[in-house]
Scaffold this active site. Structure first.
Site, short mmCIF file in Angstrom:
data_model
loop_
_atom_site.label_atom_id
_atom_site.label_comp_id
_atom_site.label_asym_id
_atom_site.label_seq_id
_atom_site.Cartn_x
_atom_site.Cartn_y
_atom_site.Cartn_z
N TYR A 146 0.86 -1.19 0.00
CA TYR A 146 0.00 0.00 0.00
C TYR A 146 0.89 1.23 0.00
O TYR A 146 1.87 1.29 0.74
CB TYR A 146 -0.89 0.00 1.24
CG TYR A 146 -1.77 1.23 1.41
CD1 TYR A 146 -1.54 2.13 2.46
CD2 TYR A 146 -2.82 1.50 0.55
CE1 TYR A 146 -2.34 3.26 2.64
CE2 TYR A 146 -3.63 2.62 0.71
CZ TYR A 146 -3.38 3.50 1.76
OH TYR A 146 -4.17 4.61 1.92
N ASP A 241 9.18 2.77 -1.02
CA ASP A 241 8.21 3.41 -0.12
C ASP A 241 8.63 3.12 1.31
O ASP A 241 8.37 2.04 1.83
CB ASP A 241 6.80 2.88 -0.41
CG ASP A 241 5.78 3.52 0.52
OD1 ASP A 241 4.57 3.40 0.21
OD2 ASP A 241 6.16 4.12 1.55
N LYS A 269 5.27 9.43 8.51
CA LYS A 269 5.12 8.91 9.87
C LYS A 269 6.21 9.38 10.85
O LYS A 269 6.14 10.49 11.37
CB LYS A 269 5.03 7.37 9.79
CG LYS A 269 3.77 6.90 9.00
CD LYS A 269 3.67 5.41 8.94
CE LYS A 269 2.63 4.96 7.95
NZ LYS A 269 1.28 4.84 8.51
P1 KE4 Z 1 -0.60 8.39 4.62
O1 KE4 Z 1 -1.16 9.08 3.41
O2 KE4 Z 1 -1.65 7.58 5.37
O3 KE4 Z 1 0.20 9.32 5.52
O4 KE4 Z 1 0.50 7.33 4.12
C1 KE4 Z 1 0.12 6.38 3.16
C2 KE4 Z 1 1.08 5.20 3.23
C3 KE4 Z 1 2.09 5.11 2.29
N1 KE4 Z 1 2.96 4.08 2.30
C4 KE4 Z 1 2.90 3.12 3.25
C5 KE4 Z 1 3.90 1.99 3.22
C6 KE4 Z 1 1.89 3.17 4.25
O5 KE4 Z 1 1.82 2.17 5.17
C7 KE4 Z 1 0.98 4.23 4.26
C8 KE4 Z 1 -0.15 4.34 5.28
N2 KE4 Z 1 -0.20 3.28 6.23
C9 KE4 Z 1 -1.50 3.00 6.80
C10 KE4 Z 1 -1.38 1.79 7.73
N3 KE4 Z 1 -0.99 0.61 7.09
C11 KE4 Z 1 -2.04 4.19 7.53
C12 KE4 Z 1 -3.21 3.91 8.43
C13 KE4 Z 1 -4.48 4.45 7.84
O6 KE4 Z 1 -4.69 4.34 6.61
O7 KE4 Z 1 -5.29 4.97 8.64
#
Ligand code: KE4
Length: 429
Positions: A146, A241, A269
């Site tokens: 993701y 990523d 993060k």
């Molecule tokens: P954000 O747009 O949520 O800040 O980041 C997206 C993203 C990009 N790349 C990786 C590897 C990620 O894990 C994420 C977001 N992670 C999720 C949890 N697996 C965020 C939790 C959520 O969606 O509320």
């Protein structure tokens, strides 16, 4: 063992009046495990305290940022101090320069850094840079990985193994989804086949160097090194990523652990210390394609936000202590070994995948190495385990396909209490 939930239940009903699903990010709604999500009042160290006053040993950690634990005194003091100077100015600040310098010093390919406000923004921008740099439109991603919710990345594998991607959610145009191919994680052959089918179509391959969004799935030995060689042989770019893995597994990016050679990395993060932050970083000739230097537009009202930048800087300063990652490794190893032992003791089928302080307990299957094998896990069994743990005061991510995040605030007593709860929860079935 039935913790009071009256206030959370009332808040859930109230929230649903004006917020879709009562949450601002779907995973928080507990749809994968059932029941109504608990509303959190505050966090402190390894603990969360919910709206009914229940104390929880927390392994969500805001899905990664809370590597120091919640409300770390040094971070709270820094953000409080920064807030007295105003919040954001629509103008550059020294804090952004310092954070970019710190990231560049820690990550070899990060000659230049652009700060944004989320991992999603980092992903969509990295793809735009790659498409501009190569003049190509195609993307390859991996099943189970993701990279945020931009349209080009909300794509799943088409019906046939070699077909083009199809939308993974409503609202993504089929024509756009078709530009993204999806390969099984750890499969070089699938990537090679996509390039062979149309050698000059692919702008970039995007990958989590250690997958954590199908649960934790480490890269196969040599996979990332050979992937980079394959991608570059075909004139495409490799995007790692590191939104979860950046500064999680070591003081820097995870790609170096696996001898990968990315052209661009995404961050998020941890570098925001729990405030909204994302970043794209890479070689200068790629990053200088970004406006105002180059022709690739990208912008953000709150990009490099002073409070988020200050929180990120203070967090990275604390993570620069050489002891830190040895402590995280030891805590992660202790928890993973204890969970594996609990599976054995209770005769349950399952496995634990781990890297550093990131781990996933899969139930119902004894090996997970890609998306297909992750989907062989038993989500109902995980849902029962989740609630049994929650009722015993342990907060796990509410999905089989997420990672547990251990922080520097988790003490041995917290890990022991977690393992005691796990033995009882697994024995309960
Ligand atoms: P954000 O747009 O949520 O800040 O980041 C997206 C993203 C990009 N790349 C990786 C590897 C990620 O894990 C994420 C977001 N992670 C999720 C949890 N697996 C965020 C939790 C959520 O969606 O509320």
């Amino acid at each position: 063992m039935n913790p009071p939930t009256k206030n959370s239940q009332a808040l859930f009903r109230r929230a649903a009046q004006h917020i879709p699903g009562a949450v601002n990010s779907p995973v928080r709604a507990w749809r994968a495990v059932g029941g109504a999500p608990r509303f959190i009042h505050r966090g402190e160290g390894a603990y969360l305290f919910d709206a009914d006053g229940n104390r929880l040993i927390d392994y969500v950690g805001s899905y990664g940022p809370a590597i120091l634990g919640h409300a770390h005194p040094a971070i709270v003091a820094a953000v409080t101090d920064q807030a007295t100077r105003g919040f954001s100015f629509g103008a550059p600040t020294e804090l952004e320069v310092e954070l970019a310098e710190r990231i560049a010093a820690a990550i070899p390919i990060a000659e230049k850094v652009r700060l944004v406000s989320s991992g999603t923004e980092a992903g969509m921008t990295a793809l735009r840079i790659a498409r501009a740099a190569t003049g190509r439109s195609g993307i390859i991603k991996f099943d189970g990985c993701y990279h945020g919710h931009s349209d080009a990345l909300l794509v799943r594998a088409g019906s046939g193994a070699m077909t083009l991607g199809v939308p993974d959610c409503a609202g993504v145009p089929e024509a756009l989804a078709a530009l993204t191919r999806v390969a099984p994680y750890n499969s070089l052959a699938a990537v090679e086949n996509y390039f062979a089918a149309d050698p000059r179509a692919i702008a970039a391959v995007i990958v989590e160097p250690l997958a954590a969004n199908m649960g934790v799935v480490p890269p196969a030995p040599g996979f990332l090194k050979q992937l980079g060689e394959l991608v570059h042989r075909h004139g495409a770019l490799l995007i790692c990523d590191e939104v979860i893995t950046g500064f999680r597994l070591r003081y820097g990016a995870a790609y170096e652990l696996y001898q990968a050679e990315p052209d661009l990395v995404m961050l998020g993060k941890i570098i925001g210390g729990g405030l909204p932050m994302g970043a794209i970083a890479g070689r200068a000739e790629l990053m200088d394609l970004l406006a105002p230097v180059g022709p690739v537009y990208q912008a953000g009202t709150l990009s490099g936000h002073p409070l988020a930048t200050r929180a990120g800087l203070e967090t990275l300063k604390l993570l620069a202590d050489p002891e830190v990652y040895a402590r995280l490794e030891s805590a992660g190893a202790r928890l993973a070994a204890g969970l594996a032992a609990a599976l054995k003791e209770t005769g349950r089928i399952g496995c634990v995948n781990r890297a550093g302080s990131l781990l996933t307990l899969f139930l119902g299957t004894d090996r997970v190495s890609d998306g297909a094998s992750a989907r062989r896990a038993d989500p109902e069994a995980f849902a029962r385990f989740f609630h049994a743990m929650f009722d015993r005061g342990v907060n796990l991510p509410p999905s089989q396909f997420e990672a547990l995040f251990v922080s520097l605030a988790h003490r041995e007593a917290d890990l022991d209490a977690t393992l005691e709860a796990a033995r009882a929860a697994l024995a309960a079935g």
